[in-house]
Scaffold this active site. Sequence first.
Site, PDB file in Angstrom:
ATOM      1  N   GLY A   9       0.521  -0.799   0.046  1.00 45.49           N
ATOM      2  CA  GLY A   9      -0.061   0.120   0.159  1.00 45.49           C
ATOM      3  C   GLY A   9       0.904   1.183  -0.143  1.00 45.49           C
ATOM      4  N   GLY A 141     -15.904  -2.523   8.312  1.00 44.22           N
ATOM      5  CA  GLY A 141     -16.775  -3.137   7.452  1.00 44.22           C
ATOM      6  C   GLY A 141     -17.335  -4.604   8.776  1.00 44.22           C
ATOM      7  CG  HIS A 317      19.931  24.102  21.712  1.00 44.54           C
ATOM      8  ND1 HIS A 317      21.056  23.283  22.464  1.00 44.54           N
ATOM      9  CD2 HIS A 317      20.202  23.847  20.344  1.00 44.54           C
ATOM     10  CE1 HIS A 317      21.749  23.688  21.371  1.00 44.54           C
ATOM     11  NE2 HIS A 317      21.260  23.386  20.145  1.00 44.54           N
TER      12      HIS A 317
HETATM   13  P1  TTP Z   1      -5.086   0.087   3.724  1.00 36.04           P
HETATM   14  O1  TTP Z   1      -4.768   0.442   5.086  1.00 36.04           O
HETATM   15  O2  TTP Z   1      -6.719  -0.004   3.096  1.00 36.04           O
HETATM   16  O3  TTP Z   1      -4.357   0.830   2.137  1.00 36.04           O
HETATM   17  P2  TTP Z   1      -2.906   1.635   2.602  1.00 36.04           P
HETATM   18  O4  TTP Z   1      -1.762   0.850   3.067  1.00 36.04           O
HETATM   19  O5  TTP Z   1      -2.085   2.079   0.899  1.00 36.04           O
HETATM   20  O6  TTP Z   1      -2.694   2.974   3.391  1.00 36.04           O
HETATM   21  P3  TTP Z   1      -3.801   4.503   2.522  1.00 36.04           P
HETATM   22  O7  TTP Z   1      -5.108   4.166   2.141  1.00 36.04           O
HETATM   23  O8  TTP Z   1      -3.777   5.348   3.248  1.00 36.04           O
HETATM   24  O9  TTP Z   1      -2.670   4.887   1.090  1.00 36.04           O
HETATM   25  O10 TTP Z   1      -4.356  -1.249   2.717  1.00 36.04           O
HETATM   26  C1  TTP Z   1      -4.755  -2.060   4.083  1.00 36.04           C
HETATM   27  C2  TTP Z   1      -3.429  -3.121   3.969  1.00 36.04           C
HETATM   28  O11 TTP Z   1      -3.734  -3.979   2.532  1.00 36.04           O
HETATM   29  C3  TTP Z   1      -2.094  -3.052   4.951  1.00 36.04           C
HETATM   30  O12 TTP Z   1      -1.475  -4.146   5.422  1.00 36.04           O
HETATM   31  C4  TTP Z   1      -1.625  -2.637   2.662  1.00 36.04           C
HETATM   32  C5  TTP Z   1      -1.702  -3.703   2.038  1.00 36.04           C
HETATM   33  N1  TTP Z   1      -2.861  -2.883   0.590  1.00 36.04           N
HETATM   34  C6  TTP Z   1      -1.698  -3.712  -0.339  1.00 36.04           C
HETATM   35  O13 TTP Z   1      -0.721  -4.316  -0.256  1.00 36.04           O
HETATM   36  N2  TTP Z   1      -2.019  -3.246  -1.595  1.00 36.04           N
HETATM   37  C7  TTP Z   1      -3.150  -2.405  -2.252  1.00 36.04           C
HETATM   38  O14 TTP Z   1      -2.695  -2.330  -3.337  1.00 36.04           O
HETATM   39  C8  TTP Z   1      -3.886  -2.267  -1.233  1.00 36.04           C
HETATM   40  C9  TTP Z   1      -4.154  -0.782  -1.530  1.00 36.04           C
HETATM   41  C10 TTP Z   1      -3.220  -2.106   0.012  1.00 36.04           C
END
Ligand code: TTP
Length: 410
Positions: A9, A141, A317
């Site tokens: 993400g 959710g 400081h």
């Molecule tokens: P989110 O917290 O929903 O997404 P994010 O990490 O990109 O954060 P933001 O919404 O602030 O941009 O993601 C939930 C989890 O999933 C997190 O561990 C990251 C992961 N993730 C991925 O690996 N790939 C993806 O495409 C997305 C959207 C999330």
Amino acid sequence: MKGVILAAGKGERLRPLTDDRPKVILKVANKPIIEYVLENLDPFVDEFVVIVRYKKEKLIEVLGDEFNGKPITYVDQLPGEGTAKAIESAKEHVGEEEFIVVNGDIYFDVEAIKELISVFRRENADAALVVKEFDDLSHFGMVETEGSLVKAVREKPGKVRGYANLGIYAFKPIVFDFIEKTNLSERGEYEITDTLNLMIEGGKKVACAVYDGYWNDIGRPWNLLELNEYILKNKLKHDVRGTVEEGAVLIPPVEVGEGTVIRSGAYIIGPVKIGRNSRIGPNCFIRPYTSIGDNCHVGNAVEVKNSIIMDNSNAPHLNYVGDSIIGENSNLGAGTITANLRHDRGNIKVEIKGKLEDSGRHKLGAIIGHGVKTGINVSIYPGRKIGSGSLIGPGVVVDKNVPAGTLVIL
Ligand code: TTP
């Protein structure tokens, strides 16, 4: 069994701390968030598969190629956004085995995984997820259950009591057939919650494990402060490895890393964690729930409370750092002060992805990125963010967020 960790993400809500790095390597209580996840998975898996994309080089540099003697494989996320896409990326690596998936940006206790595996096996389920009951599901959710089985996973239902999905799953490989059938959501992402609903509609068994321990989803900057407080309050042991000069006071628990010097007149009320090779004092006041990283300097006439100061940063400081986060390699000029309370005592609001959000806290200071320098006598309003690489000139009052790489002068 393999443990798949989602870490691709962009962490946009955590800007400016994620300006130049993925959020899972941000340190809380001086340890990268993702390491807490690896520790919890470790007893149950023989290999870690970490799904990466945004600033992946930094993540690989921090974690390396093994954890506790077990290999870490990095897998690029397939094109497309969302948790289902991220999980699909692991398909070839998990093969025909069942596997666990955990979001890399959450903190929880190992009990959650124990319970997950136990329900998954007992029910001989095709998928299982961990849920926790909350009074208000506005930000989550909702998982509708019947005994140990899931009937549906719904969008954020508003202010109602119910079970939230914690982002911890177990799957049989059949999940990949349903990921293929998952359509883009309204948010423009391929979401694993949609996949779970397709599985249920398709007659597959999705089970749930109820967990009632601590859990934190690191989405927004103040979640880092909440987690820091939790870890220091519940896990910290008094352990002084550095040098403490006569005349310094440490009220346990205080952890002081090797090579750190606490000079005379420092007054430290635990729980406080200080990393290695840092210089503390003389004559400073460090109050509870503060983490100070490696190679930091907290100097004369400085007060720090309930804050995170990351590696190689200085408040040298005449500074006050309250309920604030300072990224790596940053330096506060003499007299730089963070305000952490509004005169009307209202909750501090913070701009997140262009929208003002209520942090739910009446005390919140500054969120300062990496490589920031402030001049003398800079004042920072509560909840303001200073982007990484910015330079703030002497006497500036930071009443608005400062984008990354900005020079602000009077
Ligand atoms: P989110 O917290 O929903 O997404 P994010 O990490 O990109 O954060 P933001 O919404 O602030 O941009 O993601 C939930 C989890 O999933 C997190 O561990 C990251 C992961 N993730 C991925 O690996 N790939 C993806 O495409 C997305 C959207 C999330």
